[in-house]
Design a protein around this motif. Structure first.
Motif, PDB file in Angstrom:
ATOM      1  N   LEU A   1       0.828  -1.212   0.000  1.00  0.00           N
ATOM      2  CA  LEU A   1       0.000   0.000   0.000  1.00  0.00           C
ATOM      3  C   LEU A   1       0.861   1.261   0.000  1.00  0.00           C
ATOM      4  N   GLN A   2       1.931   1.253   0.762  1.00  0.00           N
ATOM      5  CA  GLN A   2       2.821   2.407   0.804  1.00  0.00           C
ATOM      6  C   GLN A   2       3.489   2.640  -0.549  1.00  0.00           C
ATOM      7  N   ALA A   3       3.827   1.554  -1.239  1.00  0.00           N
ATOM      8  CA  ALA A   3       4.402   1.689  -2.585  1.00  0.00           C
ATOM      9  C   ALA A   3       3.366   2.273  -3.548  1.00  0.00           C
ATOM     10  N   GLU A   4       2.113   1.822  -3.412  1.00  0.00           N
ATOM     11  CA  GLU A   4       1.041   2.345  -4.268  1.00  0.00           C
ATOM     12  C   GLU A   4       0.785   3.825  -3.979  1.00  0.00           C
ATOM     13  N   LEU A   5       0.843   4.208  -2.708  1.00  0.00           N
ATOM     14  CA  LEU A   5       0.657   5.615  -2.344  1.00  0.00           C
ATOM     15  C   LEU A   5       1.777   6.487  -2.912  1.00  0.00           C
ATOM     16  N   ALA A   6       3.000   5.969  -2.875  1.00  0.00           N
ATOM     17  CA  ALA A   6       4.130   6.719  -3.438  1.00  0.00           C
ATOM     18  C   ALA A   6       3.953   6.902  -4.942  1.00  0.00           C
ATOM     19  N   ALA A   7       3.508   5.837  -5.620  1.00  0.00           N
ATOM     20  CA  ALA A   7       3.283   5.918  -7.068  1.00  0.00           C
ATOM     21  C   ALA A   7       2.142   6.886  -7.384  1.00  0.00           C
ATOM     22  N   LEU A   8       1.098   6.867  -6.543  1.00  0.00           N
ATOM     23  CA  LEU A   8      -0.041   7.766  -6.744  1.00  0.00           C
ATOM     24  C   LEU A   8       0.382   9.226  -6.565  1.00  0.00           C
ATOM     25  N   THR A   9       1.189   9.481  -5.552  1.00  0.00           N
ATOM     26  CA  THR A   9       1.684  10.840  -5.306  1.00  0.00           C
ATOM     27  C   THR A   9       2.526  11.333  -6.483  1.00  0.00           C
ATOM     28  N   LYS A  10       3.375  10.448  -6.997  1.00  0.00           N
ATOM     29  CA  LYS A  10       4.213  10.807  -8.143  1.00  0.00           C
ATOM     30  C   LYS A  10       3.362  11.100  -9.377  1.00  0.00           C
ATOM     31  N   ALA A  11       2.364  10.251  -9.620  1.00  0.00           N
ATOM     32  CA  ALA A  11       1.486  10.439 -10.778  1.00  0.00           C
ATOM     33  C   ALA A  11       0.709  11.747 -10.667  1.00  0.00           C
ATOM     34  N   GLN A  12       0.230  12.076  -9.464  1.00  0.00           N
ATOM     35  CA  GLN A  12      -0.517  13.327  -9.263  1.00  0.00           C
ATOM     36  C   GLN A  12       0.385  14.530  -9.484  1.00  0.00           C
ATOM     37  N   ALA A  13       1.629  14.444  -9.029  1.00  0.00           N
ATOM     38  CA  ALA A  13       2.574  15.543  -9.223  1.00  0.00           C
ATOM     39  C   ALA A  13       2.833  15.771 -10.715  1.00  0.00           C
ATOM     40  N   GLU A  14       2.943  14.682 -11.469  1.00  0.00           N
ATOM     41  CA  GLU A  14       3.154  14.793 -12.918  1.00  0.00           C
ATOM     42  C   GLU A  14       1.926  15.396 -13.590  1.00  0.00           C
ATOM     43  N   MET A  15       0.724  14.984 -13.123  1.00  0.00           N
ATOM     44  CA  MET A  15      -0.515  15.561 -13.652  1.00  0.00           C
ATOM     45  C   MET A  15      -0.594  17.055 -13.366  1.00  0.00           C
TER      46      MET A  15
ATOM     47  N   GLN B   1      -9.295  20.576 -18.224  1.00  0.00           N
ATOM     48  CA  GLN B   1      -9.480  20.938 -16.816  1.00  0.00           C
ATOM     49  C   GLN B   1     -10.480  20.006 -16.144  1.00  0.00           C
ATOM     50  N   SER B   2     -11.544  19.659 -16.875  1.00  0.00           N
ATOM     51  CA  SER B   2     -12.557  18.748 -16.327  1.00  0.00           C
ATOM     52  C   SER B   2     -11.967  17.368 -16.056  1.00  0.00           C
ATOM     53  N   GLN B   3     -11.194  16.845 -17.014  1.00  0.00           N
ATOM     54  CA  GLN B   3     -10.545  15.550 -16.826  1.00  0.00           C
ATOM     55  C   GLN B   3      -9.555  15.596 -15.666  1.00  0.00           C
ATOM     56  N   TYR B   4      -8.820  16.688 -15.585  1.00  0.00           N
ATOM     57  CA  TYR B   4      -7.850  16.845 -14.482  1.00  0.00           C
ATOM     58  C   TYR B   4      -8.572  16.868 -13.139  1.00  0.00           C
ATOM     59  N   ASP B   5      -9.658  17.626 -13.056  1.00  0.00           N
ATOM     60  CA  ASP B   5     -10.409  17.714 -11.796  1.00  0.00           C
ATOM     61  C   ASP B   5     -10.970  16.350 -11.392  1.00  0.00           C
ATOM     62  N   THR B   6     -11.481  15.615 -12.395  1.00  0.00           N
ATOM     63  CA  THR B   6     -12.044  14.283 -12.110  1.00  0.00           C
ATOM     64  C   THR B   6     -10.975  13.330 -11.605  1.00  0.00           C
ATOM     65  N   MET B   7      -9.834  13.295 -12.304  1.00  0.00           N
ATOM     66  CA  MET B   7      -8.743  12.401 -11.906  1.00  0.00           C
ATOM     67  C   MET B   7      -8.170  12.797 -10.548  1.00  0.00           C
ATOM     68  N   THR B   8      -8.058  14.095 -10.320  1.00  0.00           N
ATOM     69  CA  THR B   8      -7.533  14.564  -9.031  1.00  0.00           C
ATOM     70  C   THR B   8      -8.449  14.151  -7.887  1.00  0.00           C
ATOM     71  N   GLN B   9      -9.762  14.269  -8.104  1.00  0.00           N
ATOM     72  CA  GLN B   9     -10.716  13.865  -7.069  1.00  0.00           C
ATOM     73  C   GLN B   9     -10.645  12.361  -6.826  1.00  0.00           C
ATOM     74  N   GLN B  10     -10.553  11.588  -7.908  1.00  0.00           N
ATOM     75  CA  GLN B  10     -10.424  10.133  -7.769  1.00  0.00           C
ATOM     76  C   GLN B  10      -9.150   9.772  -7.015  1.00  0.00           C
ATOM     77  N   ASN B  11      -8.065  10.458  -7.322  1.00  0.00           N
ATOM     78  CA  ASN B  11      -6.797  10.200  -6.633  1.00  0.00           C
ATOM     79  C   ASN B  11      -6.885  10.537  -5.145  1.00  0.00           C
ATOM     80  N   LYS B  12      -7.607  11.623  -4.845  1.00  0.00           N
ATOM     81  CA  LYS B  12      -7.781  11.997  -3.435  1.00  0.00           C
ATOM     82  C   LYS B  12      -8.547  10.915  -2.674  1.00  0.00           C
ATOM     83  N   VAL B  13      -9.611  10.414  -3.291  1.00  0.00           N
ATOM     84  CA  VAL B  13     -10.407   9.354  -2.654  1.00  0.00           C
ATOM     85  C   VAL B  13      -9.567   8.090  -2.483  1.00  0.00           C
ATOM     86  N   THR B  14      -8.862   7.713  -3.562  1.00  0.00           N
ATOM     87  CA  THR B  14      -8.017   6.522  -3.498  1.00  0.00           C
ATOM     88  C   THR B  14      -6.939   6.666  -2.432  1.00  0.00           C
ATOM     89  N   LYS B  15      -6.322   7.843  -2.378  1.00  0.00           N
ATOM     90  CA  LYS B  15      -5.271   8.092  -1.384  1.00  0.00           C
ATOM     91  C   LYS B  15      -5.819   7.978   0.033  1.00  0.00           C
TER      92      LYS B  15
END
Length: 248
Positions: free
Chosen positions: A43-57, A153-167
């Motif tokens: 889970l910690q590895a997945e969280l690190a990958a998620l954080t990296k992906a969000q930063a790139e987004m 912007q809409s796609q970014y907002d949707t993905m960001t919200q999904q990432n927040k929930v997943t995180k």
């Protein structure tokens, strides 16, 4: 002896059974703890990958928005310029075109224009047509840029919200699983300490049991011991006979 041996054997079996049960509980808790720790690590590895992906987004969205802002400014500037030019040309070549031309020429001290200037009107119409096409292209490009920006912007907002929930869900999993394996590790430590104490008690019982057996259970007599015993008996008999003879 029999009663002591029976009690000691019962205690020995009881302690051995307790140790076996504690060992089973320790093994089970240790296995569950190890599994939970592996899950937390994943889970910690997945969280690190998620954080990296969000930063790139975030970086990509910022770059796209900056490019859009620049393109929009250029298109609006061009559109404004074209529309101003069209306004001037339409006014010049429209119904008030002759009067505007006369006023312009009078202001510049030029002779009046001839009554007929179809060629100039035709050229003006052509220029206006070209500028209208340019205006339409600018407007379409601006609309396209705005639509693409809105979609991005809409796609970014949707993905960001999904990432927040997943995180949030993964962080909660890490929290609860960590609490769980911490509790299991404490259980292992507690049972291990208790087993160590029980093992010490069992060792004392076994030592006592060995002494009882040695004292209470007759050992088979060896040939040498039987020989010595017989010789002692014969010697005793001889001494008794000698005493009897002396008395008679």
């Amino acid at each position: 002896c029999d009663e002591q041996m029976a009690k000691t054997e019962f205690k020995k079996d009881e302690l051995s059974d307790d140790i076996a049960k504690m060992t089973a509980k320790i093994d089970k808790a240790a296995a569950a703890s190890a599994e939970l720790k592996a899950e937390v690590q994943a889970l910690q590895a997945e969280l690190a990958a998620l954080t990296k992906a969000q930063a790139e987004m975030d970086k990509l969205r910022m770059e796209e928005h900056e490019a859009f802002t620049e393109a929009k400014a250029d298109l609006e500037l061009g559109l404004t310029g074209v529309r101003k030019a069209l306004g001037v040309l339409r006014e010049y070549y429209g119904t008030g075109g002759a009067a505007a031309a006369a006023m312009l020429q009078e202001a510049e001290g030029q002779p009046a224009a001839p009554e007929k200037h179809e060629k100039a009107s035709g050229a003006g119409t052509s220029i206006i047509g070209i500028l209208e096409v340019v205006e339409s292209d600018f407007a379409k490009n601006l609309a396209t840029e705005e639509t693409e920006e809105d979609d991005a912007q809409s796609q970014y907002d949707t993905m960001t919200q999904q990432n927040k929930v997943t995180k949030t869900l993964k962080e909660q999993d890490v929290k609860y699983k960590t609490q769980e394996f911490t509790g299991l590790d404490k259980t292992v430590a507690d049972y291990s300490g208790e087993r160590e104490t029980t093992n010490a008690e069992l060792s004392a019982v076994l030592e006592y049991y060995a002494k009882i057996k040695e004292r209470c259970i007759a050992k088979p007599e060896t040939y040498e011991e039987r020989q010595r015993r017989r010789e002692a008996e014969i010697s005793g008999l001889k001494e008794a006979l000698a005493v009897l003879k002396d008395e008679t």
